[in-house]
Design an enzyme around this catalytic site. Structure first.
Site, PDB file in Angstrom:
ATOM      1  N   LYS A  71       0.837  -1.195   0.000  1.00  0.00           N
ATOM      2  CA  LYS A  71       0.000   0.000   0.000  1.00  0.00           C
ATOM      3  C   LYS A  71       0.876   1.250   0.000  1.00  0.00           C
ATOM      4  O   LYS A  71       1.963   1.259   0.587  1.00  0.00           O
ATOM      5  CB  LYS A  71      -0.888  -0.045   1.253  1.00  0.00           C
ATOM      6  CG  LYS A  71      -1.908   1.066   1.396  1.00  0.00           C
ATOM      7  CD  LYS A  71      -2.750   0.803   2.643  1.00  0.00           C
ATOM      8  CE  LYS A  71      -3.749   1.905   2.917  1.00  0.00           C
ATOM      9  NZ  LYS A  71      -4.582   1.603   4.114  1.00  0.00           N
ATOM     10  N   SER A 147      -9.325   2.169   3.653  1.00  0.00           N
ATOM     11  CA  SER A 147      -8.378   2.872   2.818  1.00  0.00           C
ATOM     12  C   SER A 147      -7.469   1.955   2.003  1.00  0.00           C
ATOM     13  O   SER A 147      -6.706   2.427   1.170  1.00  0.00           O
ATOM     14  CB  SER A 147      -7.516   3.784   3.686  1.00  0.00           C
ATOM     15  OG  SER A 147      -6.745   3.022   4.597  1.00  0.00           O
ATOM     16  N   SER A 171      -9.852  -0.345   7.706  1.00  0.00           N
ATOM     17  CA  SER A 171      -9.292  -0.237   6.360  1.00  0.00           C
ATOM     18  C   SER A 171      -8.781  -1.537   5.761  1.00  0.00           C
ATOM     19  O   SER A 171      -8.415  -1.560   4.588  1.00  0.00           O
ATOM     20  CB  SER A 171      -8.166   0.805   6.340  1.00  0.00           C
ATOM     21  OG  SER A 171      -8.702   2.091   6.508  1.00  0.00           O
TER      22      SER A 171
END
Length: 501
Positions: A71, A147, A171
């Protein structure tokens, strides 16, 4: 290796092929690149691809040679950009590997790029201005969640079998539910956030992963868990590898059922039905399910306010740091409206208010921990319902989300008018079941047990456990995976779809 062959396997399966000499890590890398080229233009999950740096020894770990994605936040790979989905941090290059990155290398994973995140991971949809919206492979008009939405979309579409993710309020679990994946948020302190941070969002955020199978997530957590020098706290080491736990029966568990969130918002009928179906499945497997009431220790409004103070105060520090490093201003030219509002609101948070927010964190952790019972009882090895106190519950079952994935653009409606508190109220309205376990520091997972009958979109159900009980979650997840398999479900956008002759 053809794409349709590559996407048939999970990460542990691919590593097994490498270990046996049936394919090479280089061939897997080539397949992952082909998968990226085939589907990423449609879903916008991978924001930057990198050449393979590592040549892992075949069979050295259960994941050696497997293509991987990280990420664009909280993990640093030396010499590579980490921009947190923000124009303010655009071009930021990591000077060193973070502790997690070192462990990913030692795990034999071949990191091939970074995935999209909303700006500063401050949303549960992934629609940053910097790289544009990430689309859900099940329906390109809808959000994949956030997220960790880029990682979720990439794994769901078959680019890599698993990917790095983080979770500060849901997330990992939100995008897992939105894209039909398995996602487990570990216990606070299970995975190091160092060396550049001792904790993120004051202990609310953790590292983890998203995968299509339970064993992939178990293997990943085995390889990245454990403390590093200077960590402010760490979870007790597991008694045995999580890959071994998934082969163990969970025993007869006592599970609490909650279908109405602490916020009181309505849950969509399809989601409620999926949660109740999960409860019936548990009962058919011999578990005891009881309707439960879980006290957070504070009112919902105080819970949200405390989170807003912690989140926004941290945001101010990050944004000021990137502004100073880049020479860019913190204004509408570099920051999205909701982040700018959160930044302005965060600057008004006083020291005493921040300390009070930490006190709320403590109250929630004590209340949630009390619901599950004493840690010593949980570790006793007696998983039967008999002979335990009324407070000694094993797991809590809830919906992961109260709704199916919403259309892209939904979050932006009215965001310009919200202040920092109002933006977090909006986020927690969208995801009211997940954040409590970040504040409490306890592990929780989203399991893809259902689909919406009307749209075919995936629906995840959440299971939460007491502090340090990932072992129990993995055992149950593996049992559910055997009883109600989900691996053969494929989204509309799938890298393994054979091309016409």
């Amino acid at each position: 290796m053809e794409l349709h062959e590559y996407t048939q396997y999970d990460a542990v399966g691919l590593a097994g092929l490498v270990a046996r000499g049936e394919v090479t890590a280089a061939e897997l890398t080539a397949a992952a690149r082909a998968a990226t080229a085939a589907v990423n233009p449609r879903i916008n999950a991978v924001v930057e691809s990198w050449p393979a740096e590592d040549a892992p020894a075949p069979g050295s770990t259960p994941l050696a040679g497997v293509p991987f994605l990280i990420k664009d936040l909280a993990v640093s790979m030396r010499g590579k950009r980490v921009e947190l989905g923000s124009r303010l941090a655009a071009g930021n290059v990591a000077g060193q590997d973070s502790f997690l990155m070192r462990r990913l290398r030692r795990a034999g994973l071949v990191t091939l790029g970074r995935t999209a995140t909303p700006e500063f991971a401050y949303s549960t949809t992934t629609e940053p201005v910097l790289y544009g919206a990430t689309r859900n492979p099940w329906d390109l008009t809808r959000t994949p969640g956030g997220s960790s939405g880029g990682s979720a979309a990439a794994v769901a579409a078959g680019i890599t079998p698993l990917a790095h993710a983080t979770d500060a309020a849901g997330s990992i679990r939100v995008p897992a539910s939105s894209t039909g994946l398995f996602g487990l948020k570990p216990t606070r302190g299970r995975v190091s956030l160092g060396p550049d941070a001792d904790e993120v969002f004051n202990g609310l955020a953790v590292h983890g992963g998203l995968s299509r199978t339970v064993r992939d997530s178990a293997a990943l957590l085995d390889l990245i868990q454990g403390p590093e020098t200077g960590d402010p706290y760490f979870a007790e080491r597991p008694h045995r590898p999580y890959l071994e736990e998934i082969a163990r029966e969970p025993g007869r568990l006592r599970v609490g059922l909650v279908t109405t969130p602490w916020s009181g918002r309505e849950v969509e009928p399809a989601v409620r039905a999926a949660t109740l179906a999960a409860a019936r499945l548990l009962e058919s497997l011999g578990h005891r399910v009881e309707v439960a009431t879980v006290d957070l220790g504070v009112h919902w409004e105080e819970f949200v306010l405390a989170n807003a103070r912690l989140w926004s105060a941290n945001l101010v520090r990050w944004m000021d740091g990137f502004a100073a490093a880049s020479g860019r201003p913190v204004d509408e030219s570099t920051v999205e409206p909701e982040m700018l509002a959160s930044y302005a609101w965060g600057r008004t948070v006083s020291g005493p208010e921040f300390v009070h927010a930490l006190e709320v964190r403590n109250r929630v952790a004590r209340a949630v921990g009390t619901w599950f019972g004493a840690p010593s009882a949980a570790r006793s090895g007696d998983r039967s319902a008999e002979g335990r106190s009324a407070g000694d519950r094993d797991l809590l079952l809830t919906p992961t989300l109260p709704e199916i994935p919403v259309p892209l653009g939904t979050y932006g409606r009215g965001a310009e008018e919200a202040d920092g508190l109002g933006w977090l109220e909006h986020l927690f309205h969208r995801s009211p079941f997940t954040a409590a376990f970040n504040v409490a520091g306890t592990p929780a997972m989203s399991v893809p047990l259902a689909c919406d009958p009307a749209t075919g979109l995936p629906i995840g159900v959440q299971f939460a456990a007491g502090y340090g009980r990932e072992d129990l979650l993995f055992r149950l997840a593996a049992q559910l995976e055997r009883a109600a398999p989900w691996a053969d479900r494929r989204p509309a956008v799938w890298a393994g779809t054979p091309r016409p002759a």
